[in-house]
Design an enzyme around this catalytic site. Structure first.
Site, PDB file in Angstrom:
ATOM      1  N   THR A   9      23.863 135.579 -33.380  1.00  0.00           N
ATOM      2  CA  THR A   9      24.613 134.317 -33.388  1.00  0.00           C
ATOM      3  C   THR A   9      25.419 134.186 -32.112  1.00  0.00           C
ATOM      4  O   THR A   9      25.815 135.199 -31.524  1.00  0.00           O
ATOM      5  CB  THR A   9      25.566 134.233 -34.602  1.00  0.00           C
ATOM      6  OG1 THR A   9      26.206 132.943 -34.608  1.00  0.00           O
ATOM      7  CG2 THR A   9      26.657 135.290 -34.578  1.00  0.00           C
ATOM      8  N   ASN A  11      28.037 132.055 -32.498  1.00  0.00           N
ATOM      9  CA  ASN A  11      29.198 131.441 -33.140  1.00  0.00           C
ATOM     10  C   ASN A  11      30.182 132.546 -33.560  1.00  0.00           C
ATOM     11  O   ASN A  11      29.928 133.304 -34.489  1.00  0.00           O
ATOM     12  CB  ASN A  11      28.709 130.632 -34.353  1.00  0.00           C
ATOM     13  CG  ASN A  11      29.824 129.903 -35.068  1.00  0.00           C
ATOM     14  OD1 ASN A  11      30.931 130.417 -35.199  1.00  0.00           O
ATOM     15  ND2 ASN A  11      29.535 128.710 -35.549  1.00  0.00           N
ATOM     16  N   GLU A  42      15.564 127.922 -29.212  1.00  0.00           N
ATOM     17  CA  GLU A  42      15.562 126.561 -29.744  1.00  0.00           C
ATOM     18  C   GLU A  42      15.354 126.615 -31.260  1.00  0.00           C
ATOM     19  O   GLU A  42      14.410 127.244 -31.736  1.00  0.00           O
ATOM     20  CB  GLU A  42      14.428 125.748 -29.105  1.00  0.00           C
ATOM     21  CG  GLU A  42      14.601 124.275 -29.357  1.00  0.00           C
ATOM     22  CD  GLU A  42      13.386 123.452 -28.917  1.00  0.00           C
ATOM     23  OE1 GLU A  42      13.275 122.300 -29.361  1.00  0.00           O
ATOM     24  OE2 GLU A  42      12.560 123.996 -28.153  1.00  0.00           O
ATOM     25  N   ASP A  71      21.713 130.849 -40.655  1.00  0.00           N
ATOM     26  CA  ASP A  71      21.621 129.429 -40.336  1.00  0.00           C
ATOM     27  C   ASP A  71      22.260 128.671 -41.480  1.00  0.00           C
ATOM     28  O   ASP A  71      21.941 128.901 -42.647  1.00  0.00           O
ATOM     29  CB  ASP A  71      20.178 128.971 -40.122  1.00  0.00           C
ATOM     30  CG  ASP A  71      20.161 127.639 -39.380  1.00  0.00           C
ATOM     31  OD1 ASP A  71      20.570 127.610 -38.209  1.00  0.00           O
ATOM     32  OD2 ASP A  71      19.770 126.614 -39.982  1.00  0.00           O
ATOM     33  N   SER A  72      23.182 127.810 -41.146  1.00  0.00           N
ATOM     34  CA  SER A  72      23.986 127.195 -42.195  1.00  0.00           C
ATOM     35  C   SER A  72      24.252 125.740 -41.862  1.00  0.00           C
ATOM     36  O   SER A  72      23.985 125.275 -40.750  1.00  0.00           O
ATOM     37  CB  SER A  72      25.292 127.972 -42.359  1.00  0.00           C
ATOM     38  OG  SER A  72      25.836 128.317 -41.105  1.00  0.00           O
ATOM     39  N   PHE A 150      36.536 126.691 -39.411  1.00  0.00           N
ATOM     40  CA  PHE A 150      35.853 126.054 -38.286  1.00  0.00           C
ATOM     41  C   PHE A 150      34.959 124.939 -38.817  1.00  0.00           C
ATOM     42  O   PHE A 150      34.892 124.701 -40.026  1.00  0.00           O
ATOM     43  CB  PHE A 150      35.051 127.092 -37.486  1.00  0.00           C
ATOM     44  CG  PHE A 150      33.869 127.679 -38.236  1.00  0.00           C
ATOM     45  CD1 PHE A 150      34.055 128.666 -39.190  1.00  0.00           C
ATOM     46  CD2 PHE A 150      32.572 127.245 -37.978  1.00  0.00           C
ATOM     47  CE1 PHE A 150      32.964 129.209 -39.887  1.00  0.00           C
ATOM     48  CE2 PHE A 150      31.478 127.785 -38.657  1.00  0.00           C
ATOM     49  CZ  PHE A 150      31.681 128.768 -39.604  1.00  0.00           C
ATOM     50  N   GLY A 151      34.277 124.283 -37.899  1.00  0.00           N
ATOM     51  CA  GLY A 151      33.264 123.286 -38.277  1.00  0.00           C
ATOM     52  C   GLY A 151      33.810 122.225 -39.232  1.00  0.00           C
ATOM     53  O   GLY A 151      34.831 121.583 -38.969  1.00  0.00           O
ATOM     54  N   TYR A 152      33.133 122.079 -40.367  1.00  0.00           N
ATOM     55  CA  TYR A 152      33.462 121.022 -41.331  1.00  0.00           C
ATOM     56  C   TYR A 152      34.512 121.456 -42.361  1.00  0.00           C
ATOM     57  O   TYR A 152      34.782 120.715 -43.309  1.00  0.00           O
ATOM     58  CB  TYR A 152      32.186 120.580 -42.058  1.00  0.00           C
ATOM     59  CG  TYR A 152      31.139 120.010 -41.122  1.00  0.00           C
ATOM     60  CD1 TYR A 152      31.136 118.648 -40.807  1.00  0.00           C
ATOM     61  CD2 TYR A 152      30.172 120.815 -40.534  1.00  0.00           C
ATOM     62  CE1 TYR A 152      30.192 118.116 -39.940  1.00  0.00           C
ATOM     63  CE2 TYR A 152      29.223 120.293 -39.667  1.00  0.00           C
ATOM     64  CZ  TYR A 152      29.241 118.949 -39.372  1.00  0.00           C
ATOM     65  OH  TYR A 152      28.304 118.420 -38.507  1.00  0.00           O
ATOM     66  N   HIS A 176      29.648 129.669 -49.162  1.00  0.00           N
ATOM     67  CA  HIS A 176      28.205 129.860 -49.017  1.00  0.00           C
ATOM     68  C   HIS A 176      27.908 131.175 -48.281  1.00  0.00           C
ATOM     69  O   HIS A 176      27.029 131.926 -48.661  1.00  0.00           O
ATOM     70  CB  HIS A 176      27.629 128.660 -48.270  1.00  0.00           C
ATOM     71  CG  HIS A 176      28.371 128.288 -47.014  1.00  0.00           C
ATOM     72  ND1 HIS A 176      29.745 128.205 -46.959  1.00  0.00           N
ATOM     73  CD2 HIS A 176      27.949 128.035 -45.746  1.00  0.00           C
ATOM     74  CE1 HIS A 176      30.122 127.900 -45.731  1.00  0.00           C
ATOM     75  NE2 HIS A 176      29.042 127.789 -44.981  1.00  0.00           N
TER      76      HIS A 176
HETATM   77  P1  ITT Z   1      24.308 130.099 -34.124  1.00  0.00           P
HETATM   78  O1  ITT Z   1      23.085 129.226 -34.280  1.00  0.00           O
HETATM   79  O2  ITT Z   1      24.430 130.707 -32.777  1.00  0.00           O
HETATM   80  O3  ITT Z   1      24.452 131.086 -35.242  1.00  0.00           O
HETATM   81  P2  ITT Z   1      25.672 127.599 -34.673  1.00  0.00           P
HETATM   82  O4  ITT Z   1      27.112 127.202 -34.790  1.00  0.00           O
HETATM   83  O5  ITT Z   1      24.808 126.786 -33.746  1.00  0.00           O
HETATM   84  O6  ITT Z   1      25.616 129.154 -34.261  1.00  0.00           O
HETATM   85  P3  ITT Z   1      24.063 126.730 -36.917  1.00  0.00           P
HETATM   86  O7  ITT Z   1      22.942 126.256 -36.064  1.00  0.00           O
HETATM   87  O8  ITT Z   1      23.736 127.505 -38.170  1.00  0.00           O
HETATM   88  O9  ITT Z   1      25.062 127.660 -36.113  1.00  0.00           O
HETATM   89  O10 ITT Z   1      24.968 125.472 -37.263  1.00  0.00           O
HETATM   90  C1  ITT Z   1      25.768 125.483 -38.374  1.00  0.00           C
HETATM   91  C2  ITT Z   1      26.882 124.459 -38.222  1.00  0.00           C
HETATM   92  O11 ITT Z   1      27.265 124.077 -39.555  1.00  0.00           O
HETATM   93  C3  ITT Z   1      28.117 125.085 -37.588  1.00  0.00           C
HETATM   94  O12 ITT Z   1      28.168 124.906 -36.195  1.00  0.00           O
HETATM   95  C4  ITT Z   1      29.249 124.338 -38.299  1.00  0.00           C
HETATM   96  O13 ITT Z   1      29.522 123.110 -37.684  1.00  0.00           O
HETATM   97  C5  ITT Z   1      28.655 124.107 -39.686  1.00  0.00           C
HETATM   98  N1  ITT Z   1      29.047 125.208 -40.591  1.00  0.00           N
HETATM   99  C6  ITT Z   1      28.321 126.289 -40.975  1.00  0.00           C
HETATM  100  N2  ITT Z   1      29.045 127.104 -41.753  1.00  0.00           N
HETATM  101  C7  ITT Z   1      30.274 126.545 -41.852  1.00  0.00           C
HETATM  102  C8  ITT Z   1      31.463 126.919 -42.491  1.00  0.00           C
HETATM  103  O14 ITT Z   1      31.587 128.058 -43.147  1.00  0.00           O
HETATM  104  N3  ITT Z   1      32.511 126.095 -42.379  1.00  0.00           N
HETATM  105  C9  ITT Z   1      32.427 124.943 -41.690  1.00  0.00           C
HETATM  106  N4  ITT Z   1      31.351 124.524 -41.033  1.00  0.00           N
HETATM  107  C10 ITT Z   1      30.264 125.315 -41.101  1.00  0.00           C
END
Ligand code: ITT
Length: 194
Positions: A9, A11, A42, A71-72, A150-152, A176
């Site tokens: 990852t 991230n 990709e 992948d999430s 982070f994220g959402y 999750h």
């Molecule tokens: P890698 O592919 O390098 O692992 P990424 O951030 O690009 O990192 P993903 O392609 O799996 O990872 O994208 C998942 C996105 O979904 C992530 O960037 C967040 O915006 C969101 N996400 C996943 N898990 C989350 C969580 O626990 N809380 C909030 N948002 C989440």
């Protein structure tokens, strides 16, 4: 269990959560950089599992050690499952929640159901890919709340609070990723013993 895995990852938050979940179980998680891999393949799969496998395979081919990839994403019912596998590409980090809230404008409370999904691909020494998945059911709030995670996380409401209002321990218990990593542990125990 004593085991060392590389996590495929880029991230840092995913890596941190995976470590919080797995290190108490005796599983050391190295970053791909620590393992000497610099991969960002990709992610052109149609499913979380396909994308997890693409990431895990790239790092496994580079380092030859057991690898996991996560992948999430967030699947929102009122948006027909979007952003789903496009969660990272939906908008730049920092703008994702605002875009989601604006796309959910006018959607009533009972139609704001959503789930976080986390697919983990594990590739062991033999190169065989195996999968586990965790999900977390919640609803999309009406505003961003909280500063953790982070994220959402600031717009995903579970039991009256957003994930960004929870400590990482609280989030890991219900998330999750927490569910997926606990399933991964069961799988690894079958493979490698206690
Ligand atoms: P890698 O592919 O390098 O692992 P990424 O951030 O690009 O990192 P993903 O392609 O799996 O990872 O994208 C998942 C996105 O979904 C992530 O960037 C967040 O915006 C969101 N996400 C996943 N898990 C989350 C969580 O626990 N809380 C909030 N948002 C989440």
């Amino acid at each position: 269990m004593k085991l060392k895995l590389v996590m495929a990852t880029n991230n840092a938050n995913k890596l941190r959560e995976a470590r919080e979940l797995l290190s108490p179980l005796g599983i050391e998680v190295l970053s791909q950089r620590e393992a000497g891999a610099d991969c960002d393949p990709e992610e052109n799969g149609a499913t979380f599992e396909e994308n997890a496998q693409i990431k895990a395979r790239a790092v496994f081919d580079a380092v030859g050690l057991p690898v996991i990839a996560d992948d999430s994403g967030l699947c929102v019912d009122a948006l027909d499952g979007a952003p789903g596998v496009y969660s990272a590409r939906y908008a730049p980090e920092g703008e994702r929640c605002a875009k989601l809230l604006s796309n959910m404008e006018g959607v009533s409370d009972e139609k704001r159901t959503a789930r976080f999904v986390c697919a983990v691909c594990f590739i062991g020494e033999d190169g065989k890919a195996e999968f586990v998945r965790g999900e977390c059911e919640g609803v999309i709030g009406h505003e961003e709340r909280g500063t953790n995670g982070f994220g959402y996380d600031p717009v995903f409401v579970y039991g009256g609070r957003t994930l960004a209002e929870m400590s990482s321990d609280e989030k890991n218990k219900i998330s999750h990723r927490g569910a997926a990593m606990r399933s991964l542990y069961r799988l690894l125990k079958e493979r490698y013993g206690e």
